[in-house]
Design an enzyme around this catalytic site. Structure first.
Site, mmCIF file in Angstrom:
data_model
loop_
_atom_site.group_PDB
_atom_site.id
_atom_site.type_symbol
_atom_site.label_atom_id
_atom_site.label_comp_id
_atom_site.label_asym_id
_atom_site.label_seq_id
_atom_site.Cartn_x
_atom_site.Cartn_y
_atom_site.Cartn_z
ATOM 1 C CB SER A 19 -35.100 7.548 25.948
ATOM 2 O OG SER A 19 -35.152 6.899 24.697
ATOM 3 C CB SER A 44 -35.797 7.169 20.453
ATOM 4 O OG SER A 44 -35.694 8.037 21.541
ATOM 5 C CB CYS A 127 -30.934 12.259 18.767
ATOM 6 S SG CYS A 127 -29.425 11.277 18.603
ATOM 7 C CE LYS A 163 -34.010 12.937 26.355
ATOM 8 N NZ LYS A 163 -33.642 11.543 26.544
ATOM 9 C CG ASN A 190 -31.222 13.776 23.772
ATOM 10 O OD1 ASN A 190 -30.262 13.033 24.000
ATOM 11 N ND2 ASN A 190 -32.213 13.423 22.993
ATOM 12 N N GLY A 215 -23.805 12.128 31.648
ATOM 13 C CA GLY A 215 -23.101 11.849 32.896
ATOM 14 C C GLY A 215 -22.814 13.114 33.701
ATOM 15 N N GLY A 242 -27.130 13.823 33.847
ATOM 16 C CA GLY A 242 -26.045 13.787 34.818
ATOM 17 C C GLY A 242 -26.426 13.452 36.244
ATOM 18 N N GLY A 263 -29.713 7.995 33.422
ATOM 19 C CA GLY A 263 -29.140 7.123 32.401
ATOM 20 C C GLY A 263 -27.722 6.719 32.713
HETATM 21 C C1 LIG Z 1 -25.947 5.270 25.006
HETATM 22 C C2 LIG Z 1 -27.033 6.309 25.046
HETATM 23 C C3 LIG Z 1 -28.138 6.183 24.189
HETATM 24 C C4 LIG Z 1 -29.160 7.134 24.216
HETATM 25 N N1 LIG Z 1 -30.244 6.980 23.394
HETATM 26 C C5 LIG Z 1 -31.276 7.863 23.467
HETATM 27 C C6 LIG Z 1 -32.455 7.668 22.687
HETATM 28 O O1 LIG Z 1 -32.614 6.687 21.948
HETATM 29 N N2 LIG Z 1 -33.439 8.604 22.792
HETATM 30 C C7 LIG Z 1 -33.358 9.690 23.622
HETATM 31 O O2 LIG Z 1 -34.305 10.480 23.700
HETATM 32 N N3 LIG Z 1 -32.257 9.882 24.391
HETATM 33 C C8 LIG Z 1 -31.227 9.005 24.326
HETATM 34 N N4 LIG Z 1 -30.126 9.189 25.130
HETATM 35 C C9 LIG Z 1 -30.072 10.353 26.039
HETATM 36 C C10 LIG Z 1 -30.538 9.985 27.458
HETATM 37 O O3 LIG Z 1 -31.878 9.564 27.472
HETATM 38 C C11 LIG Z 1 -30.358 11.188 28.415
HETATM 39 O O4 LIG Z 1 -31.176 12.252 27.970
HETATM 40 C C12 LIG Z 1 -28.920 11.659 28.500
HETATM 41 O O5 LIG Z 1 -28.024 10.565 28.485
HETATM 42 C C13 LIG Z 1 -28.647 12.499 29.748
HETATM 43 O O6 LIG Z 1 -28.901 11.759 30.930
HETATM 44 P P1 LIG Z 1 -27.738 10.995 31.754
HETATM 45 O O7 LIG Z 1 -26.621 11.983 31.956
HETATM 46 O O8 LIG Z 1 -28.405 10.568 33.011
HETATM 47 O O9 LIG Z 1 -27.303 9.855 30.898
HETATM 48 C C14 LIG Z 1 -29.081 8.250 25.108
HETATM 49 C C15 LIG Z 1 -27.972 8.358 25.966
HETATM 50 C C16 LIG Z 1 -26.961 7.411 25.957
HETATM 51 C C17 LIG Z 1 -25.808 7.567 26.910
#
Ligand SMILES: Cc1cc2nc3c(=O)[nH]c(=O)nc-3n(C[C@H](O)[C@H](O)[C@H](O)COP(=O)(O)O)c2cc1C
Length: 302
Positions: A19, A44, A127, A163, A190, A215, A242, A263
């Site tokens: 997300s 979201s 969040c 979440k 998250n 990341g 990550g 993400g």
């Molecule tokens: C720019 C950005 C915006 C995000 N916005 C949301 C969001 O609106 N809702 C949510 O549940 N998680 C949000 N996340 C969290 C991601 O969904 C994810 O849980 C988190 O980045 C860890 O995964 P990753 O390391 O693969 O990015 C956001 C992350 C990033 C980097």
């Protein structure tokens, strides 16, 4: 080889866009499908449109990404229109995502977003970047998680995933409370709360001062969260945090995940990160003689 069954729905591969990464528009979500993911999660959505925090809201570093976007989104009415457009473009599984300020409002939002053709609903209670407005994330409190899960479950017409936050020291107990209150799945995790300081400017990098770290640096933290949650619940887990390579993806499945949220890998590896990760998974699986993902799910639990 990568086909995954999640709560009765078949995914061509277990990678779902996390997300907030590719926004809300039908077109941007559809692009992710072209780039190889098996499902998509929308940014979201809140009841009213939100502009989010002022810039700077994000920055990337060698091993992590930090953001405090502040949950900017067009609001539920516009989001429903976009999700309908997405389903006209693609029949890939679609996960809605909502956040709200109270359990009652979460219930109302669940009812509204189910007007859109979503297959699952993720509940963002974790969040770390909006505490000035909403207080500590609900994901830190067992009683808040119970109330929100029950309120959403009562109104949602699709399975729900709660979440959770890696900042909760007892994330496995919190996951169990969500399961007992009716959650169909857990999304873990998250972003983890963090900050960066610009030494020359002598002030925090982000306008919001603190943000959420994602990341590669988040990966070992997320992996342990999923490992611990897998021991405490029977419902499936969307392992997120990550995942950047095929090896990360397989490790997350061995910790117990069914689907994998991806993400920040888009920042580190490009728009086709999903395809790169699934290709790498298949190479390792062939080398190791692994025929399907069910064979290795939870295998790290001895
Ligand atoms: C720019 C950005 C915006 C995000 N916005 C949301 C969001 O609106 N809702 C949510 O549940 N998680 C949000 N996340 C969290 C991601 O969904 C994810 O849980 C988190 O980045 C860890 O995964 P990753 O390391 O693969 O990015 C956001 C992350 C990033 C980097």
């Amino acid at each position: 080889m990568l086909t995954t069954n999640f709560l009765g729905k078949s995914f061509t591969n277990p990678i779902v866009v996390a997300s907030g990464i590719l926004g809300v528009t039908g077109a941007s979500l559809n692009n992710a499908i072209k780039n190889g993911c098996g499902g998509v999660t929308v940014k979201s959505i809140s009841k009213e449109p939100r502009t989010g925090h002022p810039n700077p809201t994000m920055n990337g570093y060698e091993h992590f990404f930090i953001n405090a976007v502040g949950l900017s989104n067009p609001g539920i009415d516009k989001a429903i229109e976009e999700l309908k457009k997405f389903k006209e473009l693609s029949d890939v599984p679609l996960l809605g995502s909502i956040f709200a300020g109270t359990p009652e409002e979460f219930g109302e939002m669940a009812e509204r977003i189910c007007e859109a053709p979503i297959d699952f609903l993720e509940i963002d209670i974790s969040c770390p970047n909006v505490s000035k407005e909403f207080g500590d994330p609900f994901a830190y409190s067992i009683s808040a998680v119970e109330k929100i899960t029950k309120a959403v479950k009562e109104k949602s017409t699709v399975p729900i995933s709660i979440k959770l936050s890696p900042n909760a020291w007892n994330i496995d107990t919190i996951a169990k409370a969500a399961e007992a209150s009716g959650a169909d799945a857990i999304t873990a995790v998250n972003t983890v709360s963090g900050m960066m300081i610009d030494v020359r400017a002598r002030r925090p990098i982000l306008h919001n001062k603190q943000g959420g770290v994602s990341g590669p640096a988040l990966f070992p933290i997320a992996l342990k969260c999923v490992y611990d949650i897998y021991k405490s619940v029977k419902i499936p887990i969307i392992g997120t945090g990550g995942i950047t390579t095929g090896e990360d993806a397989l490790a997350m499945i061995m910790a117990g995940a069914t689907l994998l949220g991806v993400g920040s890998a888009v920042y580190f590896r490009g728009a086709d990160a999903f395809k790169k990760i699934t290709d790498e998974m298949e190479v390792i699986m062939k080398e190791e003689g692994i025929k399907n993902l069910d064979e290795i799910r939870g295998s790290a639990h001895l």
